[in-house]
Every structure is written in C-alpha cells, then in structure tokens.
Design a protein around this motif. Structure first.
Motif, PDB file in Angstrom:
ATOM      1  N   LEU A 165      35.758  39.591  47.055  1.00 23.20           N
ATOM      2  CA  LEU A 165      34.872  40.673  46.635  1.00 23.20           C
ATOM      3  C   LEU A 165      35.567  42.027  46.717  1.00 23.20           C
ATOM      4  O   LEU A 165      35.373  42.888  45.851  1.00 23.20           O
ATOM      5  CB  LEU A 165      33.600  40.661  47.483  1.00 23.20           C
ATOM      6  CG  LEU A 165      32.675  39.448  47.295  1.00 23.20           C
ATOM      7  CD1 LEU A 165      31.529  39.489  48.298  1.00 23.20           C
ATOM      8  CD2 LEU A 165      32.131  39.383  45.874  1.00 23.20           C
ATOM      9  N   LEU A 166      36.380  42.236  47.761  1.00 26.60           N
ATOM     10  CA  LEU A 166      37.099  43.506  47.880  1.00 26.60           C
ATOM     11  C   LEU A 166      38.080  43.694  46.729  1.00 26.60           C
ATOM     12  O   LEU A 166      38.191  44.783  46.152  1.00 26.60           O
ATOM     13  CB  LEU A 166      37.838  43.572  49.212  1.00 26.60           C
ATOM     14  CG  LEU A 166      36.992  43.768  50.466  1.00 26.60           C
ATOM     15  CD1 LEU A 166      37.864  43.676  51.706  1.00 26.60           C
ATOM     16  CD2 LEU A 166      36.268  45.108  50.424  1.00 26.60           C
ATOM     17  N   SER A 167      38.798  42.627  46.408  1.00 24.63           N
ATOM     18  CA  SER A 167      39.759  42.729  45.311  1.00 24.63           C
ATOM     19  C   SER A 167      39.044  43.039  44.000  1.00 24.63           C
ATOM     20  O   SER A 167      39.516  43.852  43.193  1.00 24.63           O
ATOM     21  CB  SER A 167      40.561  41.431  45.196  1.00 24.63           C
ATOM     22  OG  SER A 167      41.636  41.578  44.304  1.00 24.63           O
ATOM     23  N   ALA A 168      37.881  42.405  43.807  1.00 26.52           N
ATOM     24  CA  ALA A 168      37.101  42.685  42.600  1.00 26.52           C
ATOM     25  C   ALA A 168      36.595  44.122  42.578  1.00 26.52           C
ATOM     26  O   ALA A 168      36.332  44.677  41.507  1.00 26.52           O
ATOM     27  CB  ALA A 168      35.928  41.714  42.499  1.00 26.52           C
ATOM     28  N   GLU A 169      36.480  44.747  43.770  1.00 25.36           N
ATOM     29  CA  GLU A 169      36.066  46.142  43.868  1.00 25.36           C
ATOM     30  C   GLU A 169      37.231  47.105  43.654  1.00 25.36           C
ATOM     31  O   GLU A 169      37.048  48.328  43.690  1.00 25.36           O
ATOM     32  CB  GLU A 169      35.453  46.408  45.253  1.00 25.36           C
ATOM     33  CG  GLU A 169      34.125  45.742  45.491  1.00 25.36           C
ATOM     34  CD  GLU A 169      32.978  46.495  44.846  1.00 25.36           C
ATOM     35  OE1 GLU A 169      32.749  47.673  45.170  1.00 25.36           O
ATOM     36  OE2 GLU A 169      32.294  45.890  43.986  1.00 25.36           O
ATOM     37  N   GLY A 170      38.433  46.570  43.490  1.00 25.03           N
ATOM     38  CA  GLY A 170      39.582  47.437  43.234  1.00 25.03           C
ATOM     39  C   GLY A 170      40.519  47.638  44.395  1.00 25.03           C
ATOM     40  O   GLY A 170      41.492  48.401  44.290  1.00 25.03           O
ATOM     41  N   TRP A 171      40.276  46.955  45.519  1.00 25.11           N
ATOM     42  CA  TRP A 171      41.163  47.073  46.677  1.00 25.11           C
ATOM     43  C   TRP A 171      42.380  46.159  46.502  1.00 25.11           C
ATOM     44  O   TRP A 171      42.259  45.034  46.009  1.00 25.11           O
ATOM     45  CB  TRP A 171      40.433  46.666  47.958  1.00 25.11           C
ATOM     46  CG  TRP A 171      39.354  47.603  48.378  1.00 25.11           C
ATOM     47  CD1 TRP A 171      38.088  47.691  47.867  1.00 25.11           C
ATOM     48  CD2 TRP A 171      39.440  48.590  49.401  1.00 25.11           C
ATOM     49  NE1 TRP A 171      37.375  48.667  48.511  1.00 25.11           N
ATOM     50  CE2 TRP A 171      38.177  49.243  49.472  1.00 25.11           C
ATOM     51  CE3 TRP A 171      40.440  48.988  50.288  1.00 25.11           C
ATOM     52  CZ2 TRP A 171      37.909  50.267  50.371  1.00 25.11           C
ATOM     53  CZ3 TRP A 171      40.180  50.010  51.192  1.00 25.11           C
ATOM     54  CH2 TRP A 171      38.924  50.644  51.229  1.00 25.11           C
ATOM     55  N   SER A 172      43.537  46.621  46.939  1.00 31.42           N
ATOM     56  CA  SER A 172      44.718  45.768  47.059  1.00 31.42           C
ATOM     57  C   SER A 172      44.570  45.004  48.366  1.00 31.42           C
ATOM     58  O   SER A 172      44.659  45.593  49.454  1.00 31.42           O
ATOM     59  CB  SER A 172      45.990  46.616  47.079  1.00 31.42           C
ATOM     60  OG  SER A 172      47.118  45.806  47.348  1.00 31.42           O
ATOM     61  N   THR A 173      44.320  43.701  48.282  1.00 36.83           N
ATOM     62  CA  THR A 173      43.840  42.944  49.436  1.00 36.83           C
ATOM     63  C   THR A 173      44.811  41.835  49.830  1.00 36.83           C
ATOM     64  O   THR A 173      45.211  41.015  48.990  1.00 36.83           O
ATOM     65  CB  THR A 173      42.460  42.314  49.128  1.00 36.83           C
ATOM     66  OG1 THR A 173      41.576  43.347  48.674  1.00 36.83           O
ATOM     67  CG2 THR A 173      41.879  41.659  50.358  1.00 36.83           C
ATOM     68  N   THR A 174      45.152  41.809  51.117  1.00 37.08           N
ATOM     69  CA  THR A 174      45.974  40.742  51.685  1.00 37.08           C
ATOM     70  C   THR A 174      45.200  40.075  52.807  1.00 37.08           C
ATOM     71  O   THR A 174      44.618  40.763  53.657  1.00 37.08           O
ATOM     72  CB  THR A 174      47.305  41.284  52.232  1.00 37.08           C
ATOM     73  OG1 THR A 174      48.005  41.965  51.190  1.00 37.08           O
ATOM     74  CG2 THR A 174      48.178  40.148  52.760  1.00 37.08           C
ATOM     75  N   LEU A 175      45.167  38.767  52.790  1.00 39.00           N
ATOM     76  CA  LEU A 175      44.483  37.985  53.825  1.00 39.00           C
ATOM     77  C   LEU A 175      45.523  37.288  54.689  1.00 39.00           C
ATOM     78  O   LEU A 175      46.448  36.651  54.170  1.00 39.00           O
ATOM     79  CB  LEU A 175      43.537  36.964  53.185  1.00 39.00           C
ATOM     80  CG  LEU A 175      42.723  36.079  54.121  1.00 39.00           C
ATOM     81  CD1 LEU A 175      41.370  35.740  53.492  1.00 39.00           C
ATOM     82  CD2 LEU A 175      43.445  34.783  54.492  1.00 39.00           C
TER      83      LEU A 175
END
Length: 519
Positions: free
Chosen positions: A23-33
């Motif tokens: 969901l964060l990535s879909a919001e435009g965040w560059s996301t690493t898990l």
C-alpha cells in the motif's frame, strides 16, 4: 524531502508487513521490506517434508470481503489472485466419546445452520436465526464503525447513527460470549460451536465480550473458503502485488534497532551493522519486541511495564502430520470439544496453567480439498492445540526431536484424535511429523510470552483500547500486525496495513479507504 521520493522501511515479512509495503508503494513511497528469516510469511509460513507441504499457521479463510477490498486497492481482486474453494461441510465437530453425543457436520448458510440447530435442539433453529441477525448487525457495525478506525479522534464513536444503537450495543460489551450463548442454547455441542470462535480472537468465551458473537456470521451465515495451494498462496499473492507496486523485499535481513533523531524516526540499523535511512518506519514485527528491543527506553510508547498488565492470546502446540492412507473421518476442518469446557480454558488462562489433557483442539485436513499438499495415497494433517502462552513449555522438532514434554503432549493429542474420531491406527500411519510449541514462537518470531496470535481480544484490549498504529514518542514510526489495531487474524492484519495509510493521508473516517475505479 523536496525533489526526492519519500523512503519507507517496513520491518517484517508477515502478511501485515507485506500488505503495508504494498500500500505504501502504491502511495508513492520508495519502500524496502526487511525480513529476518530466509522466507516471508511469518506465522503464515510453509514447511515441506518430502512430498508433503504444510501451512504452519492460519488455515481459516474468513472475512473474504476484506481480502477482496485489499486486492482491489491495488488494482486486482481476490478471485484473480487466488483459487478459492467453498468447503462443504464448513467443519465437523466431535465430542468426548464419554458424552455419547454424535458428531455434527456444520454447513455454512443460514438455512443449513438453522436446520442443524433445530435437529439437535427443538426451538434452537429459530433462536439461531435471531442470533445470526444480531451477529450480522454486529459484524456490519464492526466493519463500518470499528475495524477501519484509527481512533485518532473519537468522532466515529460519537456519530449519531452509532449512538442510536448503543442501547443494543452496550450489553454486548458488558457480558461474556459464553453467558450470551448459554442463555439461548442448551445442547453442549451447539453452545461450543458458537463459543469456540473466541479462540480465533486469542481468548476464552468466558473472557471476550459477547460483541464477538459476530464471528458466527462468518462461519454460519457466510461461507468458509479455502485457497487452493494453501495459505502460502495468500502470502505469495500479497508479496506478488507488493513487488508489482515497486516494493523491494530483503530476506535474511534482521533489524537490530530503529534509529531516531530529535523525536523522529530516521531509519533502521540491521544486525550486520548497516544503516538504512528512511522517512517512515513501519514495524510489522511483534509489537512487544518492537517496543522493548528495537527502541531505546525513552522512545517506547509501550514499555515493559505496560505489558505486565496485558493478556496474551494462548500459545499453541502445533502438529504437522503426514499420514499414510485416507482419513474420511476428518473433514477439511474438524473440531474436538472436551466435556469440561470451562476447565479446558482454565488450564490455558487460569492461575495454574498447563497443557489441557484431554484438549479442545482443531484439526485441518487440507488434503481433503487439495491434492497438492500430500503425495498420492496420503493425507496432510495440521493440528492446533491452544495451550498457555509460556515459552518454558518447550520447543518442538521434526520426527520426535522436540523437547520430551512437547513430544509427549503431541503423542497424547494423536491418541485423542484416534480415539474420538475412530481412527485406531492413526499413530502407526504417521510417516512425517513436526511439532511446534510456545518456545518456538518466542524464538522464531519474537512472540511475547510465546503467544501464537497476538494480544487477546478482551474488552480492554479491543477497539480504542488496543495499541494504536503509530508511536506516541517517535514521529514517522508506525505499527502493523496482530497486536495493534484492529486485531488478530489475516484479515485484521490487512486492515492494520490500511490504517497506516489512513494515518498518513490524515483520513480519520471510520470506514475503509475508497477503492480506485477499475478500467
């Protein structure tokens, strides 16, 4: 942050972490898990032993609309991502043979459920009909007013439409589920069918509020489904949409601490010493571990002292058994209910906790529905025995290699299933075996007190009384998972991910996010 993409780090590759990252990535965040273990899924994991494949955690697919809503937020649907199979019967119930009570097959759908109750106890069909009306209303109330609320304000609780329902709602909060059920039904099997869902909430029917009778809307009023391939396919689907939205998933990467400066999160430090900068950190790891081990004491919203007065869900003794030959005595889902019902829960939650014997327990036979989980001519069994949340009970192992007390308890459970379900040679037919105990939950998942599910859904640990999805001490630090809002179970973990996004958007409405239009 002008001129660069916002960076988010998500801790933990269970369903809550994966969903939050997506969901964060879909919001435009560059996301690493970052996931400490070598595989994703967390408690919803998978274990292979030869040609057998076992789900190691959740096995009931309930609240299907929550899964579908999550996938639609990301431009797809549950039907596109999963092969969902309705179960018939939804589950089978066995009682202690000493009671002389026959097993019952429970079928989903109001007509089938009321017919079953009426056949067992004259008049119970009409009473169940009214009970399910109330359960459906409570479920609708939960979804539209409680589960998707971040509780940043109390405006949702002060809504006139909700206040008009308070005269009916208040009694459901002040009496236990067991009292609510036992005022309406007499047959012990029917009572237990309606009370056992408290275990799915990490509690006892004598301890959770009767508002949670809404659970019966799910297994009796709605359908019980199974994702073909097992729940590992659910995890794979969530990971798939996460990566499609741009998430980077790193396994074998343990987070040692959350870094902060001037009261704001700045990223994480990994166990190997590397530092990863971020504008937002979301922990999907065990909340107790996050607060008491990953944060400095002065930054803890929920320090050790807070946990001393809290109630964990039960621990679990899990058995994964590969069995030669067929087992028609068991449905896909089978429940065994003890005669001393209250004593069973006292053994788990009381002052002198112990592994119940005999135990009320759950058996999943996915090979009844899915040919991929066992080799031809064999069956796959997953057994869950609720036990006290206590790591000192020991650890399990493969092929009898666990702690002696754990393996002895597993032997008793196999003997109980054999006796109660009419499978006298069950123990002799076991060709693959693994046990998991509270010590494993503590060691592998950092689970507080070795619990299996998260914080129990007692009244003081539900809704606005449950830990929130954001730190009060560290700006830019959020939480997702079973011990935060809204609670226990895969659907709740998906909602917890959505609550993180609602906070970031400043959305304080009590309902779910609007879904994007599909082209």
């Amino acid at each position: 942050m002008t001129g660069r993409q916002r960076r988010a780090v998500v801790i933990g590759g269970g369903i809550a972490g994966l969903a939050t990252a997506a969901l964060l990535s879909a919001e435009g965040w560059s996301t690493t898990l970052f996931e400490a273990r070598d595989e994703i899924g967390g408690r919803a994991g998978s274990w292979r032993h030869g040609a057998f494949r076992f789900d190691t955690g959740p096995s009931w697919y309930l609240m299907p609309e929550v899964f579908d809503h999550f996938f639609r937020l990301l431009g797809t649907t549950a039907d596109e991502e999963l092969d969902l199979v309705p179960l018939d019967p939804a589950y089978r119930v066995y009682s202690d043979p000493a009671t002389g009570l026959d097993p019952l097959d429970v079928r989903s759908g109001r007509e089938a459920a009321t017919a079953l109750f009426e056949s067992v106890e004259p008049g119970a069909g009409a009473r169940l009909d009214a009970y399910l009306d109330s359960a459906a209303e409570a479920y609708d109330l939960a979804v539209t007013r409680f589960l998707y609320d971040t509780y940043e304000t109390t405006s949702g609780l002060r809504d006139p439409a909700l206040l008009r329902r308070m005269p009916r709602l208040a009694p459901l909060l002040t009496r236990s589920l067991a009292r609510h059920v036992e005022r309406r039904f007499t047959d012990p099997r029917l009572r237990k069918i309606l009370e056992y869902p408290a275990v799915f909430l990490g509690g006892s029917p004598y301890g959770v509020p009767s508002l949670y009778h809404l659970m019966s809307h799910l297994d009796l009023g709605d359908r019980v489904l199974y994702p073909r391939g097992g729940f590992t396919e659910v995890i794979a689907a969530v990971a798939r949409v996460a990566e499609a939205s741009g998430v980077t998933i790193r396994t074998g990467a343990a987070v040692a601490s959350i870094t902060a400066s001037d009261g704001a999160a700045t990223g994480v430090e990994l166990a190997d010493g590397r530092r990863v900068a971020a504008d937002l950190v979301v922990s999907g790891a065990d909340l107790h571990r996050t607060e008491t081990q990953l944060l400095a004491p002065q930054l803890q919203t929920y320090p050790e002292s807070w946990w001393r007065s809290r109630t964990p869900s039960p621990g679990a003794l899990l058995l994964m058994l590969g069995v030669e030959g067929s087992l028609p005595q068991l449905a896909h889902h089978t429940l065994l209910f003890t005669r001393d019902w209250r004593g069973n829960f006292d053994d788990i939650f009381g002052r002198r906790p112990r592994i119940p014997d005999p135990a009320s327990l759950y058996v999943c036979r996915p090979s009844a529905t899915d040919s991929t989980v066992a080799p031809p001519g064999h069956e796959n069994l997953f057994v869950l025995v609720p036990v006290p949340a206590d790591p000192s009970l020991g650890r399990g192992g493969v092929d009898g290699s666990g702690d002696p007390a754990v393996e002895a308890a597993a032997d008793r459970v196999i003997a109980q299933i054999a006796d109660w379900c009419g499978i006298p040679d069950l123990a002799d037919r076991v060709v693959a075996r693994r046990t998991v105990a509270p010590g494993d939950f503590a060691d592998e998942f950092g689970a507080w007190r070795g619990n299996a599910l998260g914080l129990a859904h007692t009244l003081r640990q539900s809704a606005l009384f449950r830990p929130r999805n954001a730190s009060r001490k560290v700006a830019g630090l959020a939480y997702a998972g079973a011990s935060t809002l809204p609670g226990i179970g895969l659907p709740m973990c998906l909602i917890s991910a959505e609550l993180v996004v609602k906070r970031l958007r400043g959305d304080r409405s009590p309902g779910p996010l609007a879904e994007p239009a599909r082209v």
